[in-house]
Design an enzyme around this catalytic site. Sequence first.
Site, PDB file in Angstrom:
ATOM      1  N   SER A 185      29.891  -7.215  -7.769  1.00  0.00           N
ATOM      2  CA  SER A 185      30.462  -6.671  -9.000  1.00  0.00           C
ATOM      3  C   SER A 185      31.383  -7.726  -9.610  1.00  0.00           C
ATOM      4  O   SER A 185      30.925  -8.837  -9.880  1.00  0.00           O
ATOM      5  CB  SER A 185      31.202  -5.352  -8.716  1.00  0.00           C
ATOM      6  OG  SER A 185      31.654  -4.763  -9.917  1.00  0.00           O
ATOM      7  N   HIS A 212      26.661  -5.183 -10.720  1.00  0.00           N
ATOM      8  CA  HIS A 212      27.164  -4.281 -11.755  1.00  0.00           C
ATOM      9  C   HIS A 212      27.269  -5.063 -13.061  1.00  0.00           C
ATOM     10  O   HIS A 212      27.930  -6.104 -13.107  1.00  0.00           O
ATOM     11  CB  HIS A 212      28.532  -3.722 -11.377  1.00  0.00           C
ATOM     12  CG  HIS A 212      28.517  -2.936 -10.100  1.00  0.00           C
ATOM     13  ND1 HIS A 212      29.644  -2.712  -9.343  1.00  0.00           N
ATOM     14  CD2 HIS A 212      27.498  -2.314  -9.441  1.00  0.00           C
ATOM     15  CE1 HIS A 212      29.332  -1.983  -8.285  1.00  0.00           C
ATOM     16  NE2 HIS A 212      28.032  -1.733  -8.314  1.00  0.00           N
ATOM     17  N   ASP A 311      31.288   0.695  -3.721  1.00  0.00           N
ATOM     18  CA  ASP A 311      29.830   0.658  -3.745  1.00  0.00           C
ATOM     19  C   ASP A 311      29.328  -0.390  -2.750  1.00  0.00           C
ATOM     20  O   ASP A 311      29.826  -1.514  -2.717  1.00  0.00           O
ATOM     21  CB  ASP A 311      29.350   0.317  -5.166  1.00  0.00           C
ATOM     22  CG  ASP A 311      27.850   0.485  -5.326  1.00  0.00           C
ATOM     23  OD1 ASP A 311      27.251   1.251  -4.541  1.00  0.00           O
ATOM     24  OD2 ASP A 311      27.283  -0.135  -6.245  1.00  0.00           O
TER      25      ASP A 311
END
Length: 368
Positions: A185, A212, A311
């Site tokens: 991310s 992401h 995540d």
Amino acid sequence: MIRTMIVDDSALVRTLMQGILKSDGRFEVVALADNGERAIRRNAELTPDLILMDVRMPIMDGIEATRKITGDYPVTIVAFTSEDDAETGYRCLEAGAVDIIRKPSQSEMEGNGMHFFCDRLAQIVMSMSMSMSRENTDDAEDDETIEIPDENAVTEIKEQSSVKNNSEIFPPMPGIYKMIVMGSSTGGPSALQEIIKSMGPDFPLPVAITQHIDSGFDSQLAHWLSTNTGCTVKLAEDGEKAERGVFYLSPAQKHLVVREDPAKIAPCIFSLDDEPPLHFLKPAVDKLFSSASDVFGKNLIAVLLTGMGRDGELGCASVKEKGGYTICEDESSCVVFGMPKAAIEGGHAVSVKPLQEIVPHIRKLIGM
């Protein structure tokens, strides 16, 4: 409050963004600048916590300004650009920006749907502040141990303090691995660039990646990674068969999942899942990791890199439970230590490595 500077050559954009951030309540807009040179001067004078940096500007662009500012000051810079300039925006990451965000359209800025945008900015700044605080704490601790005369004693102390993060629960088993999955991310694009380049175009396994990413920035990320690594990096397509040596990137707003090839010819088949977001994220790393663990079991390596949030934690748990091998990026090289930290603290990391050691470790695991 988050002291913010907005840098954009459009007076309208500066005005609209200033109003949005002020109305949010978490931000204090301390400066506006219409080009990179003014941004450098204003940053030195006011030392904001956050700089929203446009990429294309007259006199000095955002890339050069980011490079100069981050060379002198520990400030969080977020590249702020349109979909058309997304690939140029990724060059801001090379210059020192921590993330890239899609510039909202004028209609979005004038509407009431900017809460998610502000939430993301606030999360980035908070995560970066925590990372900087840890670095300062670590520096202080290192200073305390420098005076210890016995070098062996220092080594022993450090090894004992980091055993939870760096011990490997079971030894490498060269030759059994058939697939690599990676998740990242905030700070991910630059980390992925380093890893993919180190793996090289002749890497013997397929690699699937969930990063992401804002809608509209996915194809530019794939092109930027391909251009800067010399490897084949592409957006995964629904029903596509995985090929060795190809790096597959999840499209924005789709979960990338792995399915077994019924014909047993390809290592696997990719599917683009349109199910709701997981952890408010789409694509989600957990979706990729868990689906790949179902297909490959002990023949899978999962790599969890820098990023905010949790995540990847459940995905790493699934991989490890099925006998696969999980590698989490060490705090020392993470831009944001959120995702790897969650997996490590949950006991789901088989190995923890700084970024530069991950690919050499993978090469040993697969018998290269």
